[in-house]
Design a protein around this motif. Structure first.
Motif, PDB file in Angstrom:
ATOM      1  N   TYR A 122      60.184  22.952  65.226  1.00  0.00           N
ATOM      2  CA  TYR A 122      61.568  22.624  65.544  1.00  0.00           C
ATOM      3  C   TYR A 122      61.859  22.712  67.038  1.00  0.00           C
ATOM      4  N   PHE A 123      60.885  23.197  67.812  1.00  0.00           N
ATOM      5  CA  PHE A 123      61.125  23.390  69.243  1.00  0.00           C
ATOM      6  C   PHE A 123      59.980  22.800  70.082  1.00  0.00           C
ATOM      7  N   PRO A 124      59.648  21.516  69.871  1.00  0.00           N
ATOM      8  CA  PRO A 124      58.583  20.906  70.675  1.00  0.00           C
ATOM      9  C   PRO A 124      59.000  20.842  72.139  1.00  0.00           C
ATOM     10  N   MET A 125      58.016  20.810  73.015  1.00  0.00           N
ATOM     11  CA  MET A 125      58.311  20.858  74.439  1.00  0.00           C
ATOM     12  C   MET A 125      57.860  19.591  75.153  1.00  0.00           C
ATOM     13  N   MET A 126      58.593  19.285  76.214  1.00  0.00           N
ATOM     14  CA  MET A 126      58.252  18.187  77.113  1.00  0.00           C
ATOM     15  C   MET A 126      58.082  18.746  78.521  1.00  0.00           C
ATOM     16  N   ARG A 127      57.139  18.180  79.253  1.00  0.00           N
ATOM     17  CA  ARG A 127      56.965  18.529  80.665  1.00  0.00           C
ATOM     18  C   ARG A 127      57.594  17.439  81.524  1.00  0.00           C
ATOM     19  N   LEU A 128      58.550  17.830  82.345  1.00  0.00           N
ATOM     20  CA  LEU A 128      59.175  16.918  83.290  1.00  0.00           C
ATOM     21  C   LEU A 128      58.435  17.026  84.620  1.00  0.00           C
ATOM     22  N   THR A 129      58.203  15.899  85.268  1.00  0.00           N
ATOM     23  CA  THR A 129      57.476  15.879  86.536  1.00  0.00           C
ATOM     24  C   THR A 129      58.220  15.023  87.537  1.00  0.00           C
ATOM     25  N   TYR A 145      58.826  12.258  81.736  1.00  0.00           N
ATOM     26  CA  TYR A 145      58.622  13.276  80.702  1.00  0.00           C
ATOM     27  C   TYR A 145      57.381  12.921  79.885  1.00  0.00           C
ATOM     28  N   GLN A 146      56.697  13.943  79.438  1.00  0.00           N
ATOM     29  CA  GLN A 146      55.561  13.788  78.547  1.00  0.00           C
ATOM     30  C   GLN A 146      55.434  15.065  77.729  1.00  0.00           C
ATOM     31  N   ALA A 147      54.685  14.999  76.649  1.00  0.00           N
ATOM     32  CA  ALA A 147      54.569  16.149  75.762  1.00  0.00           C
ATOM     33  C   ALA A 147      53.662  17.211  76.365  1.00  0.00           C
ATOM     34  N   VAL A 148      53.919  18.460  75.973  1.00  0.00           N
ATOM     35  CA  VAL A 148      53.083  19.566  76.398  1.00  0.00           C
ATOM     36  C   VAL A 148      53.008  20.569  75.249  1.00  0.00           C
ATOM     37  N   SER A 149      51.882  21.222  75.119  1.00  0.00           N
ATOM     38  CA  SER A 149      51.725  22.235  74.078  1.00  0.00           C
ATOM     39  C   SER A 149      52.670  23.396  74.347  1.00  0.00           C
ATOM     40  N   ASP A 150      53.237  23.934  73.276  1.00  0.00           N
ATOM     41  CA  ASP A 150      54.219  24.998  73.452  1.00  0.00           C
ATOM     42  C   ASP A 150      53.636  26.352  73.067  1.00  0.00           C
ATOM     43  N   PRO A 151      54.179  27.447  73.610  1.00  0.00           N
ATOM     44  CA  PRO A 151      53.632  28.774  73.321  1.00  0.00           C
ATOM     45  C   PRO A 151      53.985  29.309  71.936  1.00  0.00           C
ATOM     46  N   LEU A 152      54.974  28.729  71.268  1.00  0.00           N
ATOM     47  CA  LEU A 152      55.374  29.234  69.956  1.00  0.00           C
ATOM     48  C   LEU A 152      54.382  28.850  68.863  1.00  0.00           C
ATOM     49  N   VAL A 200      62.485  22.429  76.194  1.00  0.00           N
ATOM     50  CA  VAL A 200      62.471  22.238  74.751  1.00  0.00           C
ATOM     51  C   VAL A 200      63.247  20.977  74.380  1.00  0.00           C
ATOM     52  N   THR A 201      62.734  20.245  73.400  1.00  0.00           N
ATOM     53  CA  THR A 201      63.472  19.128  72.798  1.00  0.00           C
ATOM     54  C   THR A 201      63.713  19.478  71.332  1.00  0.00           C
ATOM     55  N   PRO A 202      64.706  20.318  71.053  1.00  0.00           N
ATOM     56  CA  PRO A 202      64.882  20.879  69.708  1.00  0.00           C
ATOM     57  C   PRO A 202      65.322  19.835  68.695  1.00  0.00           C
ATOM     58  N   VAL A 203      64.739  19.875  67.513  1.00  0.00           N
ATOM     59  CA  VAL A 203      65.089  18.912  66.466  1.00  0.00           C
ATOM     60  C   VAL A 203      64.769  19.525  65.114  1.00  0.00           C
TER      61      VAL A 203
END
Length: 644
Positions: free
Chosen positions: A258-265, A178-185, A280-283
């Motif tokens: 509150y809804f950052p995203m992770m990219r799973l590969t 997993y790593q971070a990815v920019s989200d569309p929101l 989403v990794t909601p927090v």
């Protein structure tokens, strides 16, 4: 006039009062990397009377426009707008655009999302499906120097399916990261946490041990500098797991998210990418006690006997006031003194304790969320907090919190006024009058119910079957209800187990959705979404993955989301479902003729369709156009079950 901007010189009084309706409220496109751009979609702009409006589109990436509309500029209702996307030279990812409609004195915005997946995912190769175990994780926020309820802790899972659609049940030859990815929101990214909260400065004193910055309680780290982090295979449920990632609700640029995203590969043994998934990794930090416990502006009933603390730091101020009130009630008791002695707290009280160290609520109050047993004779944390506030008057309504019937009261403390964590398919369901059809109390009951001493927090929860009681011909009075309670305090029993959670899961006597599995051994959450965030949700980030896998948002219902080719089956799909796309058109006649009564389970005894036979996406079948949400029965194409 600047390029790309459209304005109206004037709006008449009559037009200003005209209400413009826009359908649909949002648009989603999906495409394959280096493939053809998806077909255009239609946006309808209408009004009760002819009304002028201006419409423009905004969707760019790396300086090029990918979103266009036709026609654009100054128009008059009623009007159909063709919305198109161009994926040329766009990499894999999720893109966010918008369409602005100004008319009748109001400007409205339609959000447009474009998801581009790798060819291996869309062409029937390996598929990766990821999800968060809860629809929303909570943490205290930026300050842990006074006390802590919950540390930053986010858990993600993933299933890997091979090219035949079979669940991979071993990690031999595979890795998932997993790593971070920019989200569309928000178009932000979240790669680190230690610079955004002081949790790591106080982790050891809180009892969590000495943690390396950006590493969570279970050893899983934030992807600092966006370095991919390995997930671990769990053979018990055939998922890759990363437990306790310390995600915070603050993007790297400081903005709230509150809804950052992770990219799973997923990769094979040769380090070749097999599939990706953006989840989403909601927090949230909206465990908000300020309404009652902030100095001077809070409730008089919440004021400590020694008076408001009036600390200049708002976060510390609220927590100190809470501890002062806690001392008023318990500091002189024998149980408090005994527990303080065991855990090294000052027996004079918690205010005296925090002069030298912060306190962890779950140290004394048992918490299944943290796996801590607490101290004998002290109620569990969920019992104490909900029980203490059941009789509290809601400052905004003046009525007791225990008598509240809407989520607004829960949002006084839980995420929240901004987060709106109840955002899934159940949360967005409306009555005919436009009110919320399902509230927090519909599943959890009143505060006093949640606070029952014999209830085990996080584990004693209703199952899906208490509302989804069976098929169209075998159910408990209705196919689906909007409350789990057959009568006050009595959870409804299902007549049929078609939509039931697994019994004795994860332990004897429990039956929890977030641990249950179904079709092909897949976890229920992998297809339906996380608790409180079941597909389709009101947050675009949640819907990125399902759209990428099957071309539209919603629970994973298309066989092609996992299988290639589409299986030829009559009842072998999830919950006994048959394929729902074009492939079924040629198969359904023979299936109906051989066992027509089997169709009644979803289409009803009268074969006119039920909520179980709703169209999951706009489609054209056998030359007929059907809209998403349309109920399908024999009469949709034929003159009833006898054809003709």
């Amino acid at each position: 006039m600047a390029a790309g901007l459209v304005c109206l010189a004037a709006v008449t009084g009559q037009e200003r009062n005209s209400s413009i309706s826009i359908s649909p409220a949002s648009l989603s496109f999906s495409a394959v990397l280096n493939g053809a751009s998806p077909a255009s979609q239609t946006l309808a702009v209408s009004s009760s009377r002819a009304t002028r409006f201006a419409i423009s589109a905004s969707g760019q990436s790396n300086g090029r426009t990918w979103l266009t509309i036709s026609p654009s500029g100054s128009l008059t209702t009623d009007r159909k707008i063709a919305v198109s996307v161009d994926i040329a030279r766009l990499p894999v990812g999720a893109y966010k655009g918008s369409i602005s409609i100004s008319g009748g004195g109001v400007t409205q915005t339609v959000q447009v999302t474009l998801t581009i997946t790798s060819a291996s995912v869309a062409a029937g190769g390996y598929k990766l499906i990821g999800w968060n175990d809860l629809g929303m994780h909570c943490m205290d926020g930026k300050d842990y120097s006074i006390f802590a309820v919950l540390p930053p802790y986010n858990t993600i899972h993933a299933h890997l399916l091979d090219a035949a659609g079979r669940l991979v049940n071993s990690d031999i030859g595979y890795t998932v990261t997993y790593q971070a990815v920019s989200d569309p929101l928000t178009n932000t990214i979240n790669t680190r946490s230690a610079t955004k909260t002081n949790f790591w400065s106080y982790a050891a004193q809180l009892g969590f041990g000495s943690l390396t910055p950006d590493v969570g309680l279970k050893g899983y780290a934030m992807p600092v500098n966006n370095v991919p982090q390995a997930m671990k295979f769990a053979s018990a449920d055939n998922t890759w797991l990363a437990e306790g990632i310390p995600v915070t609700p603050y993007a790297d640029n400081g903005a709230a998210n509150y809804f950052p995203m992770m990219r799973l590969t997923a990769k094979d043994a040769l380090n070749r990418v097999l599939a990706t998934a953006d989840i989403v990794t909601p927090v949230s930090d909206e465990m908000n006690c300020a309404l009652c416990h902030a100095s001077n502006t809070g409730s008089l009933a919440a004021r400590p006997s020694a008076g408001w603390v009036n600390n200049a730091d708002a976060a510390k101020d609220i927590k100190l006031n809470i501890l002062g009130k806690h001392d008023d009630r318990f500091a002189g008791g024998a149980v408090f003194k005994a527990s303080a002695a065991r855990f090294g707290y000052n027996p004079a009280g918690l205010i005296a304790t925090v002069d030298r160290q912060p306190v962890l609520c779950a140290t004394c109050h048992a918490s299944n969320a943290l796996g801590l047993a607490g101290y004998p004779g002290i109620p569990a944390l969920t019992t104490s907090v909900h029980g203490a506030h059941a009789g509290v008057l809601d400052p905004t309504t003046g009525t007791a919190m225990d008598s509240a019937t809407t989520r607004d009261s829960c949002y006084r403390c839980h995420p929240g006024e901004s987060t709106k964590c109840l955002r899934g398919a159940m949360g967005v369901l409306k009555t005919s009058s436009g009110a919320n059809a399902i509230e927090c109390q519909s599943c959890h009951g009143s505060l006093s119910s949640v606070a029952l001493a014999n209830r085990s927090g996080w584990l004693d929860e209703p199952g899906c079957q208490s509302c989804h009681t069976g098929t169209a011909v075998k159910n408990s009075g209705q196919i689906a209800y909007t409350s789990v309670f057959a009568s006050p305090g009595v959870v409804r029993a299902a007549a049929d187990a078609t939509f039931a959670t697994n019994a004795n899961t994860p332990a004897a006597g429990l039956s929890l959705y977030r641990f249950s599995k179904g079709h092909g051994g897949l976890q229920c959450e992998s297809c339906h979404g996380s608790t409180h965030a079941e597909y389709t949700t009101s947050i675009v980030n949640d819907n990125v993955q399902s759209t990428a896998l099957q071309g539209h948002s919603g629970m994973l219902s298309e066989c092609s989301a996992c299988h290639n080719p589409t299986p030829s089956t009559v009842s072998g799909g999830p919950h006994g479902l048959h394929p729902i796309g074009a492939s079924w058109v040629g198969q359904h006649e023979q299936a109906a003729e051989s066992n027509r009564t089997a169709c009644q389970a979803c289409h009803g005894a009268d074969y006119r369709g039920t909520i179980l036979s709703k169209m999951q996406a706009d489609r054209t079948l056998a030359g007929r156009a059907f809209k998403r949400g349309e109920v399908i029965g024999c009469y949709s194409c034929h003159n009833g079950p006898n054809g003709g």
